[in-house]
Write an enzyme that holds these catalytic residues in place. Structure first.
Site, mmCIF file in Angstrom:
data_model
loop_
_atom_site.group_PDB
_atom_site.id
_atom_site.type_symbol
_atom_site.label_atom_id
_atom_site.label_comp_id
_atom_site.label_asym_id
_atom_site.label_seq_id
_atom_site.Cartn_x
_atom_site.Cartn_y
_atom_site.Cartn_z
ATOM 1 N N SER A 135 -5.427 -0.280 9.746
ATOM 2 C CA SER A 135 -4.682 -0.840 8.656
ATOM 3 C C SER A 135 -4.485 0.360 7.793
ATOM 4 C CB SER A 135 -6.101 -1.510 7.910
ATOM 5 O OG SER A 135 -5.877 -1.854 6.637
ATOM 6 N N LYS A 161 -0.923 -2.169 10.505
ATOM 7 C CA LYS A 161 -1.058 -3.160 9.194
ATOM 8 C C LYS A 161 -0.833 -2.267 8.045
ATOM 9 C CE LYS A 161 -4.736 -5.093 6.630
ATOM 10 N NZ LYS A 161 -6.063 -5.923 6.872
ATOM 11 N N LEU A 162 0.317 -2.788 7.280
ATOM 12 C CA LEU A 162 0.616 -2.155 6.187
ATOM 13 C C LEU A 162 0.030 -2.901 4.795
ATOM 14 C CD1 LEU A 162 4.293 -0.984 6.388
ATOM 15 C CD2 LEU A 162 2.366 0.526 6.972
ATOM 16 N N LYS A 163 -0.632 -1.998 3.918
ATOM 17 C CA LYS A 163 -1.025 -2.530 2.555
ATOM 18 C C LYS A 163 0.532 -2.496 1.726
ATOM 19 C CE LYS A 163 -5.528 -3.211 3.210
ATOM 20 N NZ LYS A 163 -6.004 -4.571 2.972
ATOM 21 N N ASP A 189 -0.273 -6.675 4.546
ATOM 22 C CA ASP A 189 -1.386 -7.331 3.601
ATOM 23 C C ASP A 189 -1.280 -7.260 2.241
ATOM 24 O OD1 ASP A 189 -3.763 -8.247 3.064
ATOM 25 O OD2 ASP A 189 -5.198 -7.024 3.808
ATOM 26 N N ASN A 191 -3.291 -8.574 -0.282
ATOM 27 C CA ASN A 191 -4.621 -8.656 -1.018
ATOM 28 C C ASN A 191 -4.141 -9.339 -2.368
ATOM 29 O OD1 ASN A 191 -5.415 -5.761 0.493
ATOM 30 N ND2 ASN A 191 -6.900 -7.420 0.494
ATOM 31 N N GLU A 214 -0.369 -11.076 5.528
ATOM 32 C CA GLU A 214 -1.906 -11.529 5.077
ATOM 33 C C GLU A 214 -2.049 -11.855 3.374
ATOM 34 O OE1 GLU A 214 -4.432 -8.680 6.629
ATOM 35 O OE2 GLU A 214 -5.985 -9.466 5.812
ATOM 36 N N ASP A 239 -7.146 -14.187 4.651
ATOM 37 C CA ASP A 239 -8.079 -13.586 4.776
ATOM 38 C C ASP A 239 -8.991 -13.918 3.620
ATOM 39 O OD1 ASP A 239 -9.961 -11.513 4.301
ATOM 40 O OD2 ASP A 239 -8.781 -9.676 4.345
ATOM 41 N N LYS A 263 -13.356 -12.287 9.315
ATOM 42 C CA LYS A 263 -14.353 -11.298 8.903
ATOM 43 C C LYS A 263 -15.804 -11.646 8.619
ATOM 44 C CE LYS A 263 -11.359 -8.316 6.127
ATOM 45 N NZ LYS A 263 -10.717 -8.095 4.689
ATOM 46 N N GLY A 291 -11.719 -6.035 9.129
ATOM 47 C CA GLY A 291 -12.570 -4.844 8.971
ATOM 48 C C GLY A 291 -12.944 -4.805 7.503
HETATM 49 O O1 OSB Z 1 -8.073 -6.868 3.190
HETATM 50 O O2 OSB Z 1 -8.316 -6.486 4.996
HETATM 51 C C1 OSB Z 1 -8.507 -6.191 3.724
HETATM 52 C C2 OSB Z 1 -10.477 -3.195 3.768
HETATM 53 C C3 OSB Z 1 -11.461 -3.564 2.485
HETATM 54 C C4 OSB Z 1 -11.252 -4.691 2.106
HETATM 55 C C5 OSB Z 1 -10.259 -5.464 2.507
HETATM 56 C C6 OSB Z 1 -9.599 -5.265 3.366
HETATM 57 C C7 OSB Z 1 -9.589 -4.065 4.171
HETATM 58 C C8 OSB Z 1 -8.809 -3.477 5.187
HETATM 59 C C9 OSB Z 1 -9.480 -2.353 6.170
HETATM 60 O O3 OSB Z 1 -7.645 -3.892 5.338
HETATM 61 C C10 OSB Z 1 -9.647 -2.924 7.476
HETATM 62 C C11 OSB Z 1 -10.507 -2.126 8.247
HETATM 63 O O4 OSB Z 1 -11.763 -1.832 8.055
HETATM 64 O O5 OSB Z 1 -10.034 -1.290 9.044
HETATM 65 MG MG MG Z 2 -6.808 -8.602 4.123
#
Ligand code: OSB
Ligand code: MG
Length: 368
Positions: A135, A161-163, A189, A191, A214, A239, A263, A291
């Site tokens: 990520s 995975k790109l935020k 992702d 969020n 995501e 998620d 998760k 994660g």
């Molecule tokens: O949205 O998946 C998420 C980390 C913290 C909170 C939310 C997310 C994440 C990650 C990191 O994307 C995933 C990782 O632990 O590799």
């Molecule tokens: Mg996520």
């Protein structure tokens, strides 16, 4: 197993680099560990809550309070604690899933050590190694993003995975696609940074052949996700919205998602995570392992979970050095783009006390 003592330990661990998402930037991790000691066994659990409630309503000091005040005293009043009974024991307390997960994981570790069984075998893992994905946080510039990806791909990561967030989405994805070509396994992702009003904009991602998008919209707007999913070719994955197996079934039935990120912390434990895996398998929906910047304790448990048969999409399963210069267990290393699933009883990792003590900011012991 009778629990004799519980230990609540807070750690402050610096990340190898800042991790920016649409909800904020992290440069260090405030971690809560739970250690349970029985007559002939001890077990560890890791709480994945962040120090500030940005990803979800839980936060680490709140989890510590819930565990200290309600969960551990109740657990220690039981004559015999079995992992299969923990979620029902805690069911009268609403929500607080990350707190519950940390305690349940410590019970699992301690009890499976007694039974001589690994968590992977107990959950029903069918793999001895897990393919790795990473990520990648939002960067200031596109050049920085491409350079980071070059590094991860050179190490062997098999999926990126790109935020993303409004303004740093379509052009970033286009640049990555143009630079690395059509074969790169790529997903994004958000969020929860968008609304249904952004549907036309998000449809512009369709041309890039993403594995999934995501959690584009707020966690409570599951129907909006269903409406969005009908307007995108990119599969929608949830998620934050998926809090339990019950919710997962509902979201899938209304068409809010066609892929699920699992998760354990978000859903109250590894046994509920397995139930979500099973519901998704029944409904023909693939899952992948998310994660939360875990140390070796949570990472070991995620590897065990990710070995279940319906984890057919590469997850956020990365090596210890993705986040840590030094892990509190033996580090998980990536070999040929995979990490081996621990095989020793329980979590199958050993906590390095000296490293642990160096990062510890507080310890509290609770006796039966
Ligand atoms: O949205 O998946 C998420 C980390 C913290 C909170 C939310 C997310 C994440 C990650 C990191 O994307 C995933 C990782 O632990 O590799
Ligand atoms: Mg996520």
């Amino acid at each position: 197993m009778k629990i004799r003592e519980g230990e609540l330990r807070r750690l402050r661990m610096p990340l190898v680099g800042p991790f920016r998402t649409s909800f904020g930037t992290q440069t260090e991790r405030d971690i809560l560990l739970v250690k349970l000691t029985g007559e002939d066994s001890e077990g560890w659990g890791e709480c994945v809550a962040m120090d500030v409630p940005l990803y979800s309503s839980e936060f680490v000091a709140g989890c510590e309070h819930v565990i200290r005040t309600w969960l551990l005293p109740l657990l220690m009043r039981q004559d015999d604690v079995q992992p299969e009974a923990v979620s029902e024991l805690f069911a009268p307390f609403a929500g607080n899933r990350m707190a519950k997960e940390a305690v349940e994981l410590a019970v699992l570790d301690a009890e499976l050590k007694r039974r001589g069984q690994s968590l992977a075998a107990y959950l029903g893992s069918v793999c001895d190694r897990i393919p790795c994905g990473v990520s990648v946080g939002i960067t200031d510039t596109t050049e920085q993003l491409l350079a980071q990806l070059e590094g991860y791909l050179a190490q062997g990561y098999q999926r990126i995975k790109l935020k993303i967030e409004p303004g740093l989405d379509v052009e970033r994805v286009r640049a990555v696609r143009e630079h690395f070509g059509p074969d790169l396994r790529l997903q994004v992702d958000a969020n929860a940074a968008y609304t249904l009003e952004d549907a036309d904009h998000l449809a512009r991602l369709d041309e890039f052949g993403l594995i999934l998008i995501e959690q584009p919209i707020h966690e409570e707007e599951v129907w909006a996700h269903a409406k969005l999913a009908r307007r995108l070719r990119t599969p929608v994955c949830l998620d934050e919205s998926i809090l339990s197996a019950r919710v997962a079934r509902e979201c899938i039935e209304i068409g809010a998602c066609s892929i699920v990120n699992i998760k354990a912390g978000r859903v109250g434990g590894y046994l509920e995570a397995k139930r979500i895996h099973d519901v998704c398998a029944e409904l023909g929906v693939p899952v992948w392992c998310g994660g939360m910047l875990e140390t070796g304790i949570g990472r070991a448990a995620n590897l065990a979970l990710a070995g279940l048969p319906n984890f057919t999409i590469i997850g956020d399963v990365s090596a210890s050095n993705r986040f840590w210069r030094e892990d509190i267990t033996e580090p998980f290393e990536m070999v040929d783009g995979h990490i081996a699933v621990p095989t020793e009883p329980g979590l199958g990792v050993t906590v390095r006390q000296e490293v642990l003590d160096r990062y510890t900011t507080s310890v509290e012991r609770i006796r039966a």
